[in-house]
Design a protein around this motif. Structure first.
Motif, PDB file in Angstrom:
ATOM      1  N   TYR A 193      71.232  57.187  52.148  1.00  0.00           N
ATOM      2  CA  TYR A 193      69.922  56.326  51.934  1.00  0.00           C
ATOM      3  C   TYR A 193      68.929  56.532  53.165  1.00  0.00           C
ATOM      4  O   TYR A 193      67.866  55.981  52.914  1.00  0.00           O
ATOM      5  N   GLY A 194      69.317  57.326  54.351  1.00  0.00           N
ATOM      6  CA  GLY A 194      68.330  57.217  55.233  1.00  0.00           C
ATOM      7  C   GLY A 194      68.564  55.971  56.472  1.00  0.00           C
ATOM      8  O   GLY A 194      69.186  55.171  55.852  1.00  0.00           O
ATOM      9  N   GLU A 195      67.855  56.025  57.593  1.00  0.00           N
ATOM     10  CA  GLU A 195      68.049  54.993  58.449  1.00  0.00           C
ATOM     11  C   GLU A 195      67.510  53.670  57.984  1.00  0.00           C
ATOM     12  O   GLU A 195      67.844  52.446  58.584  1.00  0.00           O
ATOM     13  N   ASP A 196      66.571  53.646  57.347  1.00  0.00           N
ATOM     14  CA  ASP A 196      65.737  52.638  56.912  1.00  0.00           C
ATOM     15  C   ASP A 196      66.115  51.679  55.640  1.00  0.00           C
ATOM     16  O   ASP A 196      65.399  51.002  55.025  1.00  0.00           O
ATOM     17  N   TYR A 197      67.308  52.045  54.998  1.00  0.00           N
ATOM     18  CA  TYR A 197      67.853  51.821  53.743  1.00  0.00           C
ATOM     19  C   TYR A 197      67.942  50.260  53.987  1.00  0.00           C
ATOM     20  O   TYR A 197      68.331  49.630  54.956  1.00  0.00           O
ATOM     21  N   ILE A 198      67.542  49.767  52.848  1.00  0.00           N
ATOM     22  CA  ILE A 198      67.957  47.937  52.810  1.00  0.00           C
ATOM     23  C   ILE A 198      68.880  47.701  51.657  1.00  0.00           C
ATOM     24  O   ILE A 198      68.548  48.065  50.404  1.00  0.00           O
TER      25      ILE A 198
END
Length: 320
Positions: A193-198
């Protein structure tokens, strides 16, 4: 005292002083201990710190302690990490579990070396494990550590394969090195989901084995499925399966992270190929694949059986 006796006494004292001097030089300059061999010189391990505590379980792989490597002159020349592995590969029938203890040394030149402290594994794998460590982890750099391939440590005459112990060593050495260089990320979701997923928990969801549901904003959904079952010789423990879906409801990954895996960690990778069968499927398609692989032998059959229970629960509780 006669002159001859005086000279004899003087010569004796000189010999003793030379011997003492030699012993002092030897003890300060000759590499003898595993920590010395990491750096090719005599060192003392100081500033002990706990990196990860030892779990009170029958199976673990942890980066336990860290130290500074200091020479006799007081110069700090590197860092040393103490690694401990406990698994089911006991050396003899007198021992309930197998143990591996390693030291990983990282010098200021960033060269990495590994020394074996304790190696109590199945007798027909010991020589292969030793060969693996000393062939792969002597004066190597981080890029080499991160790309060490799988290695079969079995004695060719044993008629079996043995990659679990070397795989555990490979993964743990890699973890220690990444911790040292600040590149270790203890979050498997980032890969998908990538580093900035919430991540937002759906508090309205209610399940039995499916304990949690999360929405990954704009990217998908995550379900946690937890259950307990036998893994070895009547011992039971729970595992938590993380089911990662994309925005189309297709499975990105089925993960078994350390903190929710109570079965033998050395056997965990044996179900990787089985779990990969579900990638790209929707939850509604999962049960058919479970049924099609009912007779599949993975080498960690008890854990596979529990995984099947969790997957069936996922289908019944999420699609109901």
């Amino acid at each position: 005292m006669k002159k001859q006796e005086l000279w004899l006494l003087i010569n004796t004292i000189i010999v003793l002083l030379v011997a003492v001097g030699f012993i002092l030089i030897y003890s300060n300059a000759v590499v003898k201990t595993p920590e010395d061999r990491l750096f090719g010189r005599v060192v003392e391990l100081t500033n002990e710190a706990v990196v990860e505590t030892l779990p009170n379980t029958n199976s673990y792989a942890v980066v336990h302690l860290s130290y500074d490597a200091v020479t006799r002159s007081g110069e700090t020349i590197g860092k040393v990490y103490n690694l401990k592995i406990k698994n089911g590969y006991n050396f003899s029938s007198d021992e309930n579990f197998g143990e591996i203890e390693l030291l990983v040394g990282i010098g200021k030149d960033n060269l990495i070396n590994v020394e074996i402290i304790t190696l109590k594994q199945s007798s027909w794998t010991v020589k292969g494990i030793q060969r693996f460590v000393y062939d792969r982890y002597q004066d190597v750099l981080i890029a080499q550590v991160e790309n060490v391939p799988a290695y079969d440590a079995a004695d060719p005459d044993a008629g079996a394969t043995a990659t679990d112990s070397t795989g555990a060593i490979r993964d743990l050495v890699k973890k220690a090195v990444q911790m040292h260089f600040g590149t270790f990320v203890d979050d498997p979701y980032i890969e998908f989901y990538g580093e900035d997923y919430i991540l937002v928990e759906d508090t309205t969801f209610s399940g039995t084995l499916v304990t949690n549901k999360y929405t990954v904003e704009g990217q998908g959904t995550v379900y946690l499925v937890t259950g307990s079952g036998e893994y070895y010789d009547g011992n039971e423990a729970s595992i938590t399966l993380h089911v990662l879906l994309d925005s189309d409801g297709e499975i990105l990954a089925l993960l078994l992270p350390d903190d929710g895996y109570g079965h033998t960690k050395g056997f965990r990778s044996r179900n990787d190929a089985y779990l990969a069968e579900f990638i790209g499927l929707t939850i509604g398609q999962v049960e058919q694949v479970v049924n099609d692989n009912d007779d599949l032998t993975t080498g960690a059959t008890n854990t596979k059986t529990l995984i099947e229970v969790l997957l069936r629960a996922l289908v019944s509780e999420v699609t109901a």
